[in-house]
Design a protein around this motif. Structure first.
Motif, short mmCIF file in Angstrom:
data_model
loop_
_atom_site.label_atom_id
_atom_site.label_comp_id
_atom_site.label_asym_id
_atom_site.label_seq_id
_atom_site.Cartn_x
_atom_site.Cartn_y
_atom_site.Cartn_z
N LYS A 188 35.86 21.54 -31.86
CA LYS A 188 37.21 21.03 -31.60
C LYS A 188 37.53 21.17 -30.12
N PHE A 189 37.20 22.33 -29.56
CA PHE A 189 37.44 22.57 -28.15
C PHE A 189 36.65 21.58 -27.29
N ALA A 190 35.40 21.31 -27.67
CA ALA A 190 34.57 20.37 -26.92
C ALA A 190 35.19 18.98 -26.92
N MET A 191 35.79 18.59 -28.03
CA MET A 191 36.45 17.28 -28.08
C MET A 191 37.65 17.25 -27.13
N GLN A 192 38.40 18.36 -27.08
CA GLN A 192 39.53 18.43 -26.17
C GLN A 192 39.06 18.39 -24.72
N VAL A 193 37.97 19.11 -24.44
CA VAL A 193 37.42 19.12 -23.08
C VAL A 193 36.91 17.73 -22.72
N SER A 194 36.34 17.05 -23.67
CA SER A 194 35.86 15.69 -23.43
C SER A 194 37.03 14.77 -23.06
N ASP A 195 38.12 14.92 -23.78
CA ASP A 195 39.32 14.13 -23.45
C ASP A 195 39.81 14.47 -22.04
N LEU A 196 39.84 15.75 -21.74
CA LEU A 196 40.26 16.18 -20.41
C LEU A 196 39.30 15.67 -19.34
N ALA A 197 38.02 15.67 -19.63
CA ALA A 197 37.02 15.18 -18.68
C ALA A 197 37.25 13.70 -18.37
N ARG A 198 37.64 12.93 -19.37
CA ARG A 198 37.93 11.51 -19.12
C ARG A 198 39.12 11.36 -18.17
N VAL A 199 40.13 12.21 -18.37
CA VAL A 199 41.28 12.19 -17.47
C VAL A 199 40.85 12.60 -16.07
N LEU A 200 40.07 13.67 -15.98
CA LEU A 200 39.63 14.14 -14.67
C LEU A 200 38.69 13.14 -14.00
N GLU A 201 37.94 12.41 -14.80
CA GLU A 201 37.06 11.40 -14.22
C GLU A 201 37.87 10.30 -13.54
N SER A 202 38.94 9.89 -14.19
CA SER A 202 39.78 8.86 -13.56
C SER A 202 40.44 9.43 -12.30
N MET A 203 40.79 10.72 -12.34
CA MET A 203 41.35 11.35 -11.15
C MET A 203 40.29 11.43 -10.05
N CYS B 29 38.23 20.04 -9.73
CA CYS B 29 36.95 19.59 -10.28
C CYS B 29 35.89 20.69 -10.20
N ALA B 30 35.87 21.41 -9.10
CA ALA B 30 34.88 22.49 -8.94
C ALA B 30 35.13 23.59 -9.97
N SER B 31 36.40 23.95 -10.16
CA SER B 31 36.74 24.99 -11.14
C SER B 31 36.38 24.54 -12.56
N PHE B 32 36.68 23.28 -12.85
CA PHE B 32 36.36 22.73 -14.17
C PHE B 32 34.85 22.78 -14.41
N ALA B 33 34.07 22.38 -13.42
CA ALA B 33 32.61 22.40 -13.54
C ALA B 33 32.10 23.83 -13.72
N GLU B 34 32.66 24.76 -12.97
CA GLU B 34 32.24 26.16 -13.07
C GLU B 34 32.50 26.73 -14.46
N HIS B 35 33.67 26.46 -14.99
CA HIS B 35 34.00 26.97 -16.33
C HIS B 35 33.13 26.32 -17.41
N LEU B 36 32.82 25.06 -17.24
CA LEU B 36 31.93 24.40 -18.20
C LEU B 36 30.53 25.03 -18.15
N ARG B 37 30.05 25.37 -16.95
CA ARG B 37 28.74 26.03 -16.82
C ARG B 37 28.78 27.40 -17.49
N GLU B 38 29.87 28.14 -17.30
CA GLU B 38 30.01 29.46 -17.93
C GLU B 38 30.00 29.33 -19.45
N LEU B 39 30.69 28.33 -19.96
CA LEU B 39 30.70 28.11 -21.41
C LEU B 39 29.31 27.75 -21.90
#
Length: 180
Positions: free
Chosen positions: A69-84, A112-122
Motif C-alpha cells: 500500500k505504501f509503495a502505491m502511495q510512493v508511486s503516486d508521489l513519484a509521479r507528482v515529483l516527476e512532473s515537478m 528530490c535528493a531526500s526522496f531518493a535517499e529515503h527510497l534507497r534506505e527503504l
C-alpha cells in the motif's frame, strides 16, 4: 522358500505348541532394522520444532501487504515529483535571469535528493527479507524429498498393514505378507 513362519513369529505359536527358543523373533529383527533411524528421528523432531517459528515468520510477512500500500502511495508521489522535476528542468536556464527561482530550484533539488535517499534506505531495509526469502527457497528445495519419502513410506506401511495375517485371515495357507 520361506525360512520361517511369519504368522507364528508375529503372533506366537498356537497355545498347544511349545515355543522353540531358536525360533525367529520378528519384532526384535524389525526393531534392529529400524533402530538405525533413531538418530534421524531425533533430527526430524528438531525439524518439527521449527514449525511455530515459521508460522510466526509467516505472520511477520504480513508487513508486505502494508508495504505494498505504501509503495502505491510512493508511486503516486513519484509521479507528482516527476512532473515537478520536469518543470525544474525547464526552469534551469531561468534562475540566472530571475533570482527568486534559484531558491525554488534549490528546494526542488533537495526534495528530490531526500526522496531518493529515503527510497534507497527503504530498499536497503528490505535486503534482509530478500536474503531470508532466498534462504527459505533453498530450504524448501532441500526439504522437497521429504514429501516423496513420506508418500513412499506411507504406501509401504499401508501395503504391509493391509496384507498382514490379521487383516487377510491367513487364507489358503498364505501368510499374506509380501515376500521380503
Amino acid at each position: 522358500m520361506i525360512l520361517f513362519d511369519i504368522k507364528a513369529d508375529l503372533y506366537g505359536p498356537p497355545s498347544n505348541e511349545r515355543e522353540d527358543s531358536n525360533a525367529f523373533q520378528a519384532r526384535p529383527a524389525v526393531s534392529a532394522v529400524f533402530d538405525q533411524i533413531e538418530p534421524l528421528q531425533a533430527q526430524l523432531a528438531r525439524i518439527a520444532s521449527f514449525r511455530e517459528p515459521m508460522q510466526r515468520l509467516g505472520k511477520l510477512a504480513n508487513v508486505f501487504a502494508e508495504l505494498r500500500k505504501f509503495a502505491m502511495q510512493v508511486s503516486d508521489l513519484a509521479r507528482v515529483l516527476e512532473s515537478m522535476h520536469n518543470f525544474q528542468e525547464r526552469l534551469r536556464p531561468v534562475p540566472n535571469q530571475f533570482a527568486p527561482l534559484e531558491a525554488l530550484d534549490e528546494k526542488l533539488k533537495r526534495l528530490c535528493a531526500s526522496f531518493a535517499e529515503h527510497l534507497r534506505e527503504l530498499a536497503d531495509a528490505l535486503g534482509p527479507a530478500v536474503t531470508l526469502q532466498d534462504q527459505l527457497s533453498h530450504l524448501a528445495g532441500a526439504f522437497e524429498p521429504a514429501k516423496v519419502l513420506r508418500e513412499e513410506f506411507l504406501g509401504l506401511a499401508q501395503s504391509f498393514a493391509s496384507t498382514s495375517p490379521a487383516m487377510s485371515g491367513g487364507r489358503n495357507g498364505s501368510s499374506g505378507v509380501p515376500p521380503c
